[in-house]
Design an enzyme around this catalytic site. Structure first.
Site, mmCIF file in Angstrom:
data_model
loop_
_atom_site.group_PDB
_atom_site.id
_atom_site.type_symbol
_atom_site.label_atom_id
_atom_site.label_comp_id
_atom_site.label_asym_id
_atom_site.label_seq_id
_atom_site.Cartn_x
_atom_site.Cartn_y
_atom_site.Cartn_z
ATOM 1 N N ASP A 78 -2.502 6.302 -15.920
ATOM 2 C CA ASP A 78 -1.139 6.433 -15.417
ATOM 3 C C ASP A 78 -0.617 5.010 -15.181
ATOM 4 O O ASP A 78 -1.408 4.066 -15.056
ATOM 5 C CB ASP A 78 -1.150 7.251 -14.127
ATOM 6 N N ASP A 94 2.618 3.685 -12.943
ATOM 7 C CA ASP A 94 3.012 3.359 -11.568
ATOM 8 C C ASP A 94 1.988 3.890 -10.572
ATOM 9 O O ASP A 94 1.679 5.082 -10.558
ATOM 10 C CB ASP A 94 4.394 3.943 -11.266
#
Length: 396
Positions: free
Chosen positions: A237, A239
């Site tokens: 992922d 952020d």
């Protein structure tokens, strides 16, 4: 590395392997369920190119349908067709009408993994370009460039027992001044002349190399490519994992800040021969907060910054969809949006992944559910990314 474009020569008819092509142009021959040309675009689009140009000829519509105006790793592909066969040098004439940067040139029928930064740096100030050399394994496709050597960084022609052309070049844009509007060959006409004048630099590589231009090489290629391109993968992922999550949408350079240990951790993954994929929800696009163009701009900035540290994201998958998006085409429930796992599925379809040795790191429950659906080992992001990667590498 300064501004560069990627150019791929994909006009080949494949006369010597016609019986094996199933009516496809040579660069579109299917290897392990995808076109050979796609291997080249995928492998090299991890670098920070401004443009990717594919120069087509025979049955160009097949290539246009697959690649024209498509994005690979945040870079758009543009295809051009030559009106008649112009050879590997003559085909470059079409670039003279474009505002082109210095460029990397690939043969559309060879695959070679090259450190492009090393290739660019190898080009001397008084040279027009630089080329890669590989060990000559009795290839006969380029008769005048199968016996080459290096002398103080310059390519030299040898009578025997030399290295061969690897089909990956760096050229300064002024190299195009030598290209005439007529049929001619890089390997037979232009490069030998420049090599004799000490105007072509070079590097030697021991990386995996395959030329599909002969029946034997073509038949061997599928297994060899599968063997050499199958690796474990890290699905990350963005952020909250790569950079700090500011609880607002990060789409500007000034707001992007790496979390502790990320640079070292990504370098470790590359040393361990992992593919690195970013899997990120980007509902801010669907909500009209920023555009896809702005998202690409940020990631191309990151590519430029990270490649100086020998770090590359092999691909970036993002989902602009959200049930409350204000942009209509993005206002829907989509399996592309985590906790759906369609982004991960797309990676599995297009890349050769050792799934049992792969993993995913995220910072939300939706990331964990996505990983579970994909049968990937999962961990939540910890304080120090490098230490976490080091520990994961011991576990799986």
């Amino acid at each position: 590395m300064h501004s560069l474009d990627l150019v791929i020569l994909a006009g080949g008819k494949g006369s010597r392997i016609k019986a094996l092509l199933n009516n496809e142009p040579k660069p579109m021959a299917i290897f392990n369920k995808k076109p050979f040309l796609e291997y080249l675009v995928q492998s090299y689009s991890k670098y920070n190119f401004e443009n990717i140009y594919i120069l087509t000829g025979y049955k160009s519509d097949k290539i246009f349908n697959k690649f024209e105006k498509k994005y690979f790793n945040c870079v758009q592909v543009k295809c051009f067709k030559e009106n008649k066969p112009m050879g590997t040098a003559g085909a470059l004439n079409i670039l003279k009408k474009r505002k082109i940067n210095d460029f990397i040139l690939l043969n559309g029928d060879t695959f070679l993994e090259v450190d492009l930064l090393k290739l660019v740096k190898s080009c001397k100030r008084n040279c027009y370009g630089s080329m890669t050399l590989v060990k000559n394994k009795s290839y006969i496709s380029n008769k005048k460039l199968v016996s080459l050597g290096l002398n103080r960084g310059n390519i030299v022609l040898k009578k025997r027992n030399g290295f061969m052309n690897g089909g990956v070049y760096f050229f300064k844009k002024k190299f195009l001044n030598f290209i005439q509007k007529k049929e001619s060959s890089l390997e037979h006409d232009l490069l030998p002349r420049l090599i004799k004048k000490n105007k072509i630099s070079g590097v030697l590589t021991k990386s995996f190399f395959i030329d599909i231009g002969t029946p034997k090489n073509f038949k061997d290629g599928k297994k060899l490519i599968l063997k050499n391109c199958t690796r474990p993968a890290a699905f990350l992922d963005r952020d909250g994992v790569i950079n700090y999550d500011r609880h607002s949408y990060v789409y500007k350079q000034k707001h992007f800040k790496f979390r502790p240990g990320v640079i070292r951790g990504l370098q470790l993954l590359k040393r361990k021969n992992y593919y690195i994929f970013i899997i990120t929800n980007q509902a801010g696009i669907g909500k009209g907060i920023y555009t896809t163009k702005q998202f690409f701009k940020l990631h191309n900035f990151l590519k430029e910054k990270l490649q100086k540290k020998n770090i590359y994201f092999d691909d970036i998958k993002f989902s602009p969809y959200h049930p409350q998006a204000i942009i209509k085409k993005y206002r829907k429930v989509s399996e592309l949006r985590k906790p759906g796992n369609l982004m991960v599925k797309q990676v599995f379809e297009k890349w050769h992944i050792k799934q049992t040795e792969s993993f995913m790191i995220g910072d939300k429950v939706t990331d964990k559910i996505c990983a579970q659906k994909s049968k990937l080992y999962f961990e939540y992001a910890e304080k120090n990314f490098y230490k976490q990667i080091k520990n994961i590498n011991k576990k799986i």
